[in-house]
Scaffold this motif. Structure first.
Motif, PDB file in Angstrom:
ATOM      1  N   THR A   1     -20.454  11.993 -24.506  1.00 52.94           N
ATOM      2  CA  THR A   1     -21.607  11.278 -24.419  1.00 52.94           C
ATOM      3  C   THR A   1     -22.366  11.654 -23.042  1.00 52.94           C
ATOM      4  O   THR A   1     -21.523  11.464 -22.122  1.00 52.94           O
ATOM      5  CB  THR A   1     -21.560   9.881 -24.811  1.00 52.94           C
ATOM      6  OG1 THR A   1     -20.895   9.547 -25.925  1.00 52.94           O
ATOM      7  CG2 THR A   1     -23.097   9.138 -24.790  1.00 52.94           C
ATOM      8  N   VAL A   2     -23.536  12.136 -23.380  1.00 50.80           N
ATOM      9  CA  VAL A   2     -24.243  12.345 -21.886  1.00 50.80           C
ATOM     10  C   VAL A   2     -25.578  11.505 -22.077  1.00 50.80           C
ATOM     11  O   VAL A   2     -26.161  11.518 -22.992  1.00 50.80           O
ATOM     12  CB  VAL A   2     -24.721  14.011 -21.996  1.00 50.80           C
ATOM     13  CG1 VAL A   2     -25.361  14.329 -20.707  1.00 50.80           C
ATOM     14  CG2 VAL A   2     -23.441  14.849 -21.897  1.00 50.80           C
ATOM     15  N   THR A   3     -25.767  10.754 -20.892  1.00 50.24           N
ATOM     16  CA  THR A   3     -26.970  10.246 -20.615  1.00 50.24           C
ATOM     17  C   THR A   3     -27.873  11.036 -19.686  1.00 50.24           C
ATOM     18  O   THR A   3     -27.519  11.055 -18.420  1.00 50.24           O
ATOM     19  CB  THR A   3     -26.880   8.673 -20.034  1.00 50.24           C
ATOM     20  OG1 THR A   3     -26.076   8.103 -21.142  1.00 50.24           O
ATOM     21  CG2 THR A   3     -28.195   8.031 -19.885  1.00 50.24           C
TER      22      THR A   3
ATOM     23  N   SER B   1     -36.320  14.547 -31.551  1.00 51.58           N
ATOM     24  CA  SER B   1     -35.734  13.144 -31.796  1.00 51.58           C
ATOM     25  C   SER B   1     -35.321  12.228 -30.616  1.00 51.58           C
ATOM     26  O   SER B   1     -35.076  11.260 -30.930  1.00 51.58           O
ATOM     27  CB  SER B   1     -34.374  13.213 -32.879  1.00 51.58           C
ATOM     28  OG  SER B   1     -33.342  13.817 -32.266  1.00 51.58           O
ATOM     29  N   GLU B   2     -35.135  13.073 -29.738  1.00 54.62           N
ATOM     30  CA  GLU B   2     -34.536  12.288 -28.499  1.00 54.62           C
ATOM     31  C   GLU B   2     -35.829  11.976 -27.270  1.00 54.62           C
ATOM     32  O   GLU B   2     -36.473  12.609 -27.109  1.00 54.62           O
ATOM     33  CB  GLU B   2     -33.543  13.073 -27.841  1.00 54.62           C
ATOM     34  CG  GLU B   2     -32.331  13.323 -28.798  1.00 54.62           C
ATOM     35  CD  GLU B   2     -31.553  11.758 -29.600  1.00 54.62           C
ATOM     36  OE1 GLU B   2     -31.660  11.043 -28.816  1.00 54.62           O
ATOM     37  OE2 GLU B   2     -31.463  12.183 -30.730  1.00 54.62           O
ATOM     38  N   GLY B   3     -35.597  10.882 -26.601  1.00 56.04           N
ATOM     39  CA  GLY B   3     -36.594  10.373 -25.598  1.00 56.04           C
ATOM     40  C   GLY B   3     -35.616  10.751 -24.231  1.00 56.04           C
ATOM     41  O   GLY B   3     -34.396  10.876 -24.214  1.00 56.04           O
TER      42      GLY B   3
ATOM     43  N   ALA C   1     -25.532  14.999 -14.879  1.00 56.31           N
ATOM     44  CA  ALA C   1     -25.133  14.186 -16.191  1.00 56.31           C
ATOM     45  C   ALA C   1     -24.040  15.061 -17.025  1.00 56.31           C
ATOM     46  O   ALA C   1     -23.165  14.435 -17.228  1.00 56.31           O
ATOM     47  CB  ALA C   1     -26.324  13.582 -17.039  1.00 56.31           C
ATOM     48  N   SER C   2     -24.320  16.430 -17.160  1.00 57.30           N
ATOM     49  CA  SER C   2     -23.273  16.945 -17.925  1.00 57.30           C
ATOM     50  C   SER C   2     -22.017  17.136 -17.258  1.00 57.30           C
ATOM     51  O   SER C   2     -20.938  17.134 -17.628  1.00 57.30           O
ATOM     52  CB  SER C   2     -23.646  18.417 -18.315  1.00 57.30           C
ATOM     53  OG  SER C   2     -24.351  19.030 -17.295  1.00 57.30           O
TER      54      SER C   2
ATOM     55  N   SER D   1     -28.999   8.292 -24.503  1.00 57.19           N
ATOM     56  CA  SER D   1     -27.769   8.719 -24.336  1.00 57.19           C
ATOM     57  C   SER D   1     -27.562   9.766 -25.852  1.00 57.19           C
ATOM     58  O   SER D   1     -27.977   9.331 -26.610  1.00 57.19           O
ATOM     59  CB  SER D   1     -26.680   7.680 -24.443  1.00 57.19           C
ATOM     60  OG  SER D   1     -26.600   7.032 -23.406  1.00 57.19           O
ATOM     61  N   VAL D   2     -26.694  10.803 -25.659  1.00 59.04           N
ATOM     62  CA  VAL D   2     -26.675  11.523 -26.642  1.00 59.04           C
ATOM     63  C   VAL D   2     -25.064  12.105 -26.959  1.00 59.04           C
ATOM     64  O   VAL D   2     -24.611  12.269 -25.695  1.00 59.04           O
ATOM     65  CB  VAL D   2     -27.490  13.164 -26.426  1.00 59.04           C
ATOM     66  CG1 VAL D   2     -27.288  14.177 -27.591  1.00 59.04           C
ATOM     67  CG2 VAL D   2     -29.007  12.733 -26.057  1.00 59.04           C
TER      68      VAL D   2
END
Length: 170
Positions: A69-71, A48-50, A16-17, A54-55
């Motif tokens: 943005t990376v999912t 905080s992230e699951g 993803a990156s 998307s981050v």
């Protein structure tokens, strides 16, 4: 880093990156607005992230602002990869020895290194794996000679000759 953050050391093919456009050397400063400076900031972001979220990352590339943005998505990295740096030096990355055929992949990769300026063998974060695959991989860096594998149950002579594996000479 004097400015904090995390430096991208490697971008795995198909990840993803990679799809988001990350490059080695990018500096990631924030994830969804949370500072990645220090362990506390990184831990807060992980909590905080699951998975699959998307981050949004903010950082720099060669001193210029960077935002992407990376999912997250499942990824099984290849055990063996071969790249060439801009200076002509080949980098052979061995991530693990867990799957059958890793030794063969190492031999195949080394054949492609002929004519390169040099070779870096990168074993960082290698978690180990199957002893026989390690031995066959190690054999790619030595003169043709038998390697011996002895376990509690039995013993075997493992070798490699003209592109095929040999166990006890066969």
């Amino acid at each position: 880093l004097g400015t904090g953050g995390r430096v991208v050391l490697e971008v795995l093919p198909g990840s993803a990156s990679e799809q988001a456009g990350w490059r080695p050397g990018d500096v990631l400063l924030k994830a969804n607005g949370v500072s990645l400076n220090g362990e506390a900031g990184l831990a807060a972001w992980f909590r905080s992230e699951g998975r699959g979220a998307s981050v949004r990352f903010e950082g720099t590339r060669q001193g210029q602002p960077l935002s992407m943005t990376v999912t997250a998505a499942p990824l099984t990295p290849a055990a063996v990869s071969l790249t060439t740096r801009p200076d002509g030096v080949a980098v052979l990355r061995l991530r693990h020895f867990n799957t059958p055929g890793v030794g063969q992949q190492v031999h195949d990769a080394l054949r492609k290194v002929q004519g390169k300026k040099g070779l870096i063998l990168d074993l960082r974060w290698n978690g180990g794996g199957r002893v026989e695959e390690f031995l066959l991989s190690a054999g790619a860096f030595t003169d043709p000679a038998p390697l011996f594998l002895k376990t509690r149950i039995d013993a075997a002579q493992i070798g490699y000759d003209a592109g095929r594996y040999l166990v006890n000479g066969k």
